[in-house]
Design an enzyme around this catalytic site. Sequence first.
Site, PDB file in Angstrom:
ATOM      1  N   TYR A  64       2.257  40.257  14.854  1.00 23.25           N
ATOM      2  CA  TYR A  64       1.879  39.087  15.653  1.00 23.25           C
ATOM      3  C   TYR A  64       0.529  39.336  16.310  1.00 23.25           C
ATOM      4  CZ  TYR A  64       1.938  35.425  19.208  1.00 23.25           C
ATOM      5  OH  TYR A  64       1.601  34.354  20.003  1.00 23.25           O
ATOM      6  N   LEU A  65      -0.423  38.463  16.033  1.00 20.79           N
ATOM      7  CA  LEU A  65      -1.749  38.550  16.659  1.00 20.79           C
ATOM      8  C   LEU A  65      -1.686  37.727  17.937  1.00 20.79           C
ATOM      9  CD1 LEU A  65      -3.859  38.047  13.399  1.00 20.79           C
ATOM     10  CD2 LEU A  65      -3.154  40.200  14.450  1.00 20.79           C
TER      11      LEU A  65
ATOM     12  N   ARG B 114     -11.558  14.835  18.155  1.00 18.24           N
ATOM     13  CA  ARG B 114     -10.618  13.864  17.573  1.00 18.24           C
ATOM     14  C   ARG B 114     -10.181  12.875  18.651  1.00 18.24           C
ATOM     15  NH1 ARG B 114      -6.635  16.737  13.199  1.00 18.24           N
ATOM     16  NH2 ARG B 114      -8.123  18.277  12.408  1.00 18.24           N
TER      17      ARG B 114
ATOM     18  N   ARG C 278      -7.144  20.450  -0.020  1.00 11.65           N
ATOM     19  CA  ARG C 278      -7.507  19.048   0.176  1.00 11.65           C
ATOM     20  C   ARG C 278      -8.786  18.964   0.993  1.00 11.65           C
ATOM     21  NH1 ARG C 278      -3.929  20.365   4.302  1.00 11.65           N
ATOM     22  NH2 ARG C 278      -4.915  20.147   6.353  1.00 11.65           N
TER      23      ARG C 278
ATOM     24  N   VAL D 217      -9.684  16.830   7.749  1.00  9.21           N
ATOM     25  CA  VAL D 217     -10.139  15.917   8.804  1.00  9.21           C
ATOM     26  C   VAL D 217     -11.525  16.347   9.307  1.00  9.21           C
ATOM     27  CG1 VAL D 217      -9.649  15.058  11.133  1.00  9.21           C
ATOM     28  CG2 VAL D 217      -7.766  15.404   9.531  1.00  9.21           C
TER      29      VAL D 217
ATOM     30  N   LYS E 169       8.120  34.222  10.001  1.00  2.17           N
ATOM     31  CA  LYS E 169       7.634  32.926   9.499  1.00  2.17           C
ATOM     32  C   LYS E 169       8.526  32.436   8.363  1.00  2.17           C
ATOM     33  CE  LYS E 169       2.687  33.449  10.447  1.00  2.17           C
ATOM     34  NZ  LYS E 169       1.326  33.487   9.869  1.00  2.17           N
TER      35      LYS E 169
HETATM   36  C1  MV4 Z   1       0.153  33.578  13.178  1.00  4.45           C
HETATM   37  C2  MV4 Z   1      -0.162  33.718  14.556  1.00  4.45           C
HETATM   38  C3  MV4 Z   1      -0.215  34.990  15.085  1.00  4.45           C
HETATM   39  N1  MV4 Z   1       0.031  36.062  14.283  1.00  4.45           N
HETATM   40  N2  MV4 Z   1       0.380  34.681  12.436  1.00  4.45           N
HETATM   41  C4  MV4 Z   1       0.598  28.843  13.176  1.00  4.45           C
HETATM   42  C5  MV4 Z   1       0.478  27.889  12.064  1.00  4.45           C
HETATM   43  C6  MV4 Z   1       0.555  28.689  10.858  1.00  4.45           C
HETATM   44  N3  MV4 Z   1      -0.045  28.033   9.800  1.00  4.45           N
HETATM   45  C7  MV4 Z   1       0.014  30.013  11.231  1.00  4.45           C
HETATM   46  N4  MV4 Z   1       0.189  30.100  12.634  1.00  4.45           N
HETATM   47  C8  MV4 Z   1       0.040  31.254  13.305  1.00  4.45           C
HETATM   48  N5  MV4 Z   1       0.224  32.389  12.576  1.00  4.45           N
HETATM   49  C9  MV4 Z   1       0.319  35.886  13.002  1.00  4.45           C
HETATM   50  N6  MV4 Z   1       0.569  36.939  12.251  1.00  4.45           N
HETATM   51  C10 MV4 Z   1      -0.388  32.558  15.298  1.00  4.45           C
HETATM   52  C11 MV4 Z   1      -0.296  31.310  14.669  1.00  4.45           C
HETATM   53  C12 MV4 Z   1      -0.568  30.163  15.490  1.00  4.45           C
HETATM   54  C13 MV4 Z   1      -1.658  29.335  15.209  1.00  4.45           C
HETATM   55  C14 MV4 Z   1      -2.532  29.560  14.145  1.00  4.45           C
HETATM   56  C15 MV4 Z   1      -3.589  28.726  13.894  1.00  4.45           C
HETATM   57  C16 MV4 Z   1      -3.830  27.643  14.722  1.00  4.45           C
HETATM   58  C17 MV4 Z   1      -2.994  27.396  15.765  1.00  4.45           C
HETATM   59  C18 MV4 Z   1      -1.910  28.225  16.037  1.00  4.45           C
HETATM   60  C19 MV4 Z   1      -1.084  27.973  17.122  1.00  4.45           C
HETATM   61  C20 MV4 Z   1      -0.022  28.780  17.369  1.00  4.45           C
HETATM   62  C21 MV4 Z   1       0.249  29.872  16.554  1.00  4.45           C
END
Ligand code: MV4
Length: 448
Positions: free
Chosen positions: A202-203, A337, A291, A294, A158
Amino acid sequence: MFEKILIANRGEIALRIHRACKEMGIATVAIHSTADADAMHVRLADESVCIGPAPAAQSYLNVPQIIAACEITGAEAVHPGYGFLSENARFAEIVADHGVTFIGPRPEHIRLMGDKIAAKQAVAQLGIPTVPGSEGAVGSDDDAASIAAAIGYPVLIKAAAGGGGRGMKVARRPEDLPLALTTARAEAKTAFADDSVYIEKYLERPRHIEVQVLADSFGKVLHLGERDCSLQRRNQKLWEEAPSPALNAAQREEIGHTVTSALSKLGYLGAGTVEFLFEDGQFYFIEMNTRLQVEHPVTEAITGIDIVREQIRIAAASPIELEQSDIVIAGNAIECRINAENPFSFQPSPGTITQFHAPGGLGVRFDSAMYTGYRVPPYYDSLAGKLIVHGRNRNECLMRLRRALDEIVVAGIETTIPLFQKLVRETDVLNGDYHIHWLEQYLAAHGA
Ligand code: MV4
């Protein structure tokens, strides 16, 4: 209490804030771009100031113009809504430097939560569970490889300056790691001018669950339960609901307590949302939003609390007149939405609304700045309205949602309504059995 508030936003959220102000006997000032001269938020406000041309950079993001609008109208406070300047710590400071109250958290907390690595480290210290991964930014590729080996594959790279999912790369096996690191760094450098990255486990199929909080200037911190925002596409939420179909009362109470105790140690002020991924019964912090969101109306529906009114009271140094035990979750609420977009390709669909009819009836709320003859401008986000439905249980809520979706009329532009009409008949949605990738998989299988 304030006598006059400037609403530094547009569209449905500007109306939402205006309504809270009117109920509190507060006069409102709208700001608008030249493209929004005919917008509903301008018509409704007590006063309005045109602050610049259509592009947001020259209008809704134009800080000197917004400060000038406060000065000429005598507004004592600014509500930023969501998007635009709502999470800009520098804006919050500038507003305060001009003797105007920023209706939101302290600049230091806006800044902290804007730095994804610092935020993760800070909340971990305060007892909030985080995703296993690197402690801060990773150094060399060799360091990254040993961290990844220790937490186990798959891992996610990330961007430190990221958020909203930009610059993320999955490495499923050790041999994927060098390319994932290089690509993530390059994208982060281009997007944020900062190539630092961090690593997490990674989840695979988590849910996205977020906890709403309110904190006053007397040290009281309350949580209003959670929202499940897993039904999304390309980081754009489309369906949000509360409570989450995946949590029981004990899990809700536990995560709520963890969050309020952490934010009380931090000295947080105002409304905020702590976002988690939830998988196999475990919560993992991802971000905190400083904040109004929505999707706040689903929480309002199940708690009966006016979150915008509480934000304004907190900013005016009034105490929250509730205890945690007063907050009772009643029934279920779902928000859809309604975007001015093609429902399956999601291409924006600006244009003139030739016919408009809002749905109504028991348990139905429709927050929108649309009206018949309104021209949706092409310059801003595509959110045209929010349908929020409340019922005594999830089934009643779904029945009302099906009925309300069939009642809305929005003609002249394409909207996401046909997508929701299909979703409210899908077994997994009816059972609350979905995760963050469910909608994208569904659209790939059933989309245009
Ligand atoms: C993750 C994840 C899986 N594992 N972290 C995407 C946006 C960011 N703010 C965090 N995100 C994610 N982090 C780990 N360790 C999957 C996502 C993710 C996701 C998270 C929330 C809502 C939508 C998403 C869509 C794709 C991936």
